[in-house]
Write an enzyme that holds these catalytic residues in place. Sequence first.
Site, PDB file in Angstrom:
ATOM      1  N   SER A 138       0.879  -1.180   0.000  1.00 50.33           N
ATOM      2  CA  SER A 138       0.000   0.000   0.000  1.00 50.33           C
ATOM      3  C   SER A 138       0.912   1.225   0.000  1.00 50.33           C
ATOM      4  CB  SER A 138      -0.824  -0.015   1.293  1.00 50.33           C
ATOM      5  OG  SER A 138      -1.420   1.249   1.537  1.00 50.33           O
ATOM      6  N   TYR A 151      -1.809  -1.202  10.463  1.00 49.38           N
ATOM      7  CA  TYR A 151      -1.806  -1.322   8.998  1.00 49.38           C
ATOM      8  C   TYR A 151      -0.501  -0.778   8.425  1.00 49.38           C
ATOM      9  CZ  TYR A 151      -3.891  -1.097   4.261  1.00 49.38           C
ATOM     10  OH  TYR A 151      -4.171  -1.259   2.924  1.00 49.38           O
TER      11      TYR A 151
HETATM   12  P1  NAD Z   1     -11.463  -6.223   0.356  1.00 51.17           P
HETATM   13  O1  NAD Z   1     -12.002  -6.089   1.731  1.00 51.17           O
HETATM   14  O2  NAD Z   1     -12.319  -5.900  -0.833  1.00 51.17           O
HETATM   15  O3  NAD Z   1     -10.913  -7.700   0.126  1.00 51.17           O
HETATM   16  C1  NAD Z   1     -10.119  -8.352   1.083  1.00 51.17           C
HETATM   17  C2  NAD Z   1     -10.050  -9.821   0.750  1.00 51.17           C
HETATM   18  O4  NAD Z   1      -9.290 -10.468   1.778  1.00 51.17           O
HETATM   19  C3  NAD Z   1     -11.429 -10.500   0.733  1.00 51.17           C
HETATM   20  O5  NAD Z   1     -11.431 -11.506  -0.259  1.00 51.17           O
HETATM   21  C4  NAD Z   1     -11.505 -11.126   2.125  1.00 51.17           C
HETATM   22  O6  NAD Z   1     -12.388 -12.231   2.197  1.00 51.17           O
HETATM   23  C5  NAD Z   1     -10.067 -11.545   2.308  1.00 51.17           C
HETATM   24  N1  NAD Z   1      -9.711 -11.768   3.702  1.00 51.17           N
HETATM   25  C6  NAD Z   1      -9.856 -10.931   4.766  1.00 51.17           C
HETATM   26  N2  NAD Z   1      -9.430 -11.543   5.882  1.00 51.17           N
HETATM   27  C7  NAD Z   1      -8.991 -12.771   5.515  1.00 51.17           C
HETATM   28  C8  NAD Z   1      -8.443 -13.868   6.210  1.00 51.17           C
HETATM   29  N3  NAD Z   1      -8.248 -13.845   7.538  1.00 51.17           N
HETATM   30  N4  NAD Z   1      -8.127 -14.985   5.517  1.00 51.17           N
HETATM   31  C9  NAD Z   1      -8.350 -15.058   4.183  1.00 51.17           C
HETATM   32  N5  NAD Z   1      -8.859 -14.044   3.461  1.00 51.17           N
HETATM   33  C10 NAD Z   1      -9.178 -12.926   4.132  1.00 51.17           C
HETATM   34  O7  NAD Z   1     -10.115  -5.356   0.370  1.00 51.17           O
HETATM   35  P2  NAD Z   1      -9.223  -4.742  -0.811  1.00 51.17           P
HETATM   36  O8  NAD Z   1      -9.365  -3.278  -0.745  1.00 51.17           O
HETATM   37  O9  NAD Z   1      -9.440  -5.457  -2.085  1.00 51.17           O
HETATM   38  O10 NAD Z   1      -7.776  -5.068  -0.247  1.00 51.17           O
HETATM   39  C11 NAD Z   1      -6.912  -6.029  -0.797  1.00 51.17           C
HETATM   40  C12 NAD Z   1      -5.483  -5.716  -0.401  1.00 51.17           C
HETATM   41  O11 NAD Z   1      -5.094  -4.467  -0.972  1.00 51.17           O
HETATM   42  C13 NAD Z   1      -5.277  -5.581   1.110  1.00 51.17           C
HETATM   43  O12 NAD Z   1      -4.041  -6.148   1.470  1.00 51.17           O
HETATM   44  C14 NAD Z   1      -5.259  -4.089   1.322  1.00 51.17           C
HETATM   45  O13 NAD Z   1      -4.532  -3.735   2.452  1.00 51.17           O
HETATM   46  C15 NAD Z   1      -4.586  -3.638   0.049  1.00 51.17           C
HETATM   47  N6  NAD Z   1      -4.842  -2.228  -0.275  1.00 51.17           N
HETATM   48  C16 NAD Z   1      -6.107  -1.767  -0.466  1.00 51.17           C
HETATM   49  C17 NAD Z   1      -6.286  -0.429  -0.769  1.00 51.17           C
HETATM   50  C18 NAD Z   1      -7.644   0.150  -1.009  1.00 51.17           C
HETATM   51  O14 NAD Z   1      -7.739   1.393  -1.143  1.00 51.17           O
HETATM   52  N7  NAD Z   1      -8.706  -0.610  -1.086  1.00 51.17           N
HETATM   53  C19 NAD Z   1      -5.197   0.433  -0.872  1.00 51.17           C
HETATM   54  C20 NAD Z   1      -3.920  -0.075  -0.662  1.00 51.17           C
HETATM   55  C21 NAD Z   1      -3.759  -1.418  -0.377  1.00 51.17           C
END
Ligand code: NAD
Length: 256
Positions: A138, A151
């Site tokens: 991130s 985080y």
């Molecule tokens: P999201 O909530 O849409 O998806 C998260 C996924 O992780 C889901 O499939 C969920 O079921 C799974 N998950 C959560 N806990 C889990 C566990 N204990 N075991 C197995 N699976 C688990 O989130 P997202 O925004 O798509 O985030 C995905 C990644 O990208 C994360 O690592 C997040 O930190 C990173 N990220 C997101 C953003 C953003 O703005 N959305 C920005 C930077 C980084």
Amino acid sequence: MLKGKTALVTGSTSGIGLGIAQALAAQGANIVLNGFGDVAGPRASIEALGAKVIYHGADMSVASEIEAMMAFAAAEFGQVDILVNNAGIQHVAKIENFPIERWDAIIAINLSSAFHTTRAALPAMKAANWGRIINLASVHGLVGSAEKSAYVAAKHGLVGLTKVTALETASSGVTCNAICPGWVLTPLVQKQVDAKSAALGVSNEEAKKLLLGEKEPSMQFTTPEELGALAVFFCTPAANNIRGVAWNMDGGWVAQ
Ligand code: NAD
């Protein structure tokens, strides 16, 4: 381009992980899905691209379940060629109010799970002399924000793990890199939009503008499709010598 390769994407039932799994499937990779919630919809969307899909519901906070998932993937598809460490959660609170249980869960899911999957995947990747490890860090792997202690610590840790993995594979055909998105409008961020909208008594659209305005000069969310395209690029021969980078896709967030 990725026909015959197997990609395992943790947390791929939603958001960015699903977008990356779809992008890799569109290039011909077999997909190992993982994550909670609805599985049938995501699975069907990937199968529609012609890919073979298997699912394992391992909880990324439990090392023994991660080991079982990696063994399942290897048994079903031979080996994991592309590992995308994407599963992640968020919790927002000041350090003195941060629940210990949330700290432990974020470190386990957002950081330690990548160590467990990587250590399981590396021997077969090294033996094949080809592999791609892509860690979804991130902008918070590069800079901090208040009220996101666990985080930000986990994501900085993941960028560190990326560098060490890249160094330990540097003389092989295995590469490891991190992707560092800014805001992406997934369920993880929608919760933060909802919280802002409720706290300030403004509409959801206004809350989105405020969120972007605080951090992203482009005033645009990055999309899972754009992140999927970057993950595919890391799998091309042009990326053979990209090793240990933390590549931000963030509308200018960390350029400031
Ligand atoms: P999201 O909530 O849409 O998806 C998260 C996924 O992780 C889901 O499939 C969920 O079921 C799974 N998950 C959560 N806990 C889990 C566990 N204990 N075991 C197995 N699976 C688990 O989130 P997202 O925004 O798509 O985030 C995905 C990644 O990208 C994360 O690592 C997040 O930190 C990173 N990220 C997101 C953003 C953003 O703005 N959305 C920005 C930077 C980084």
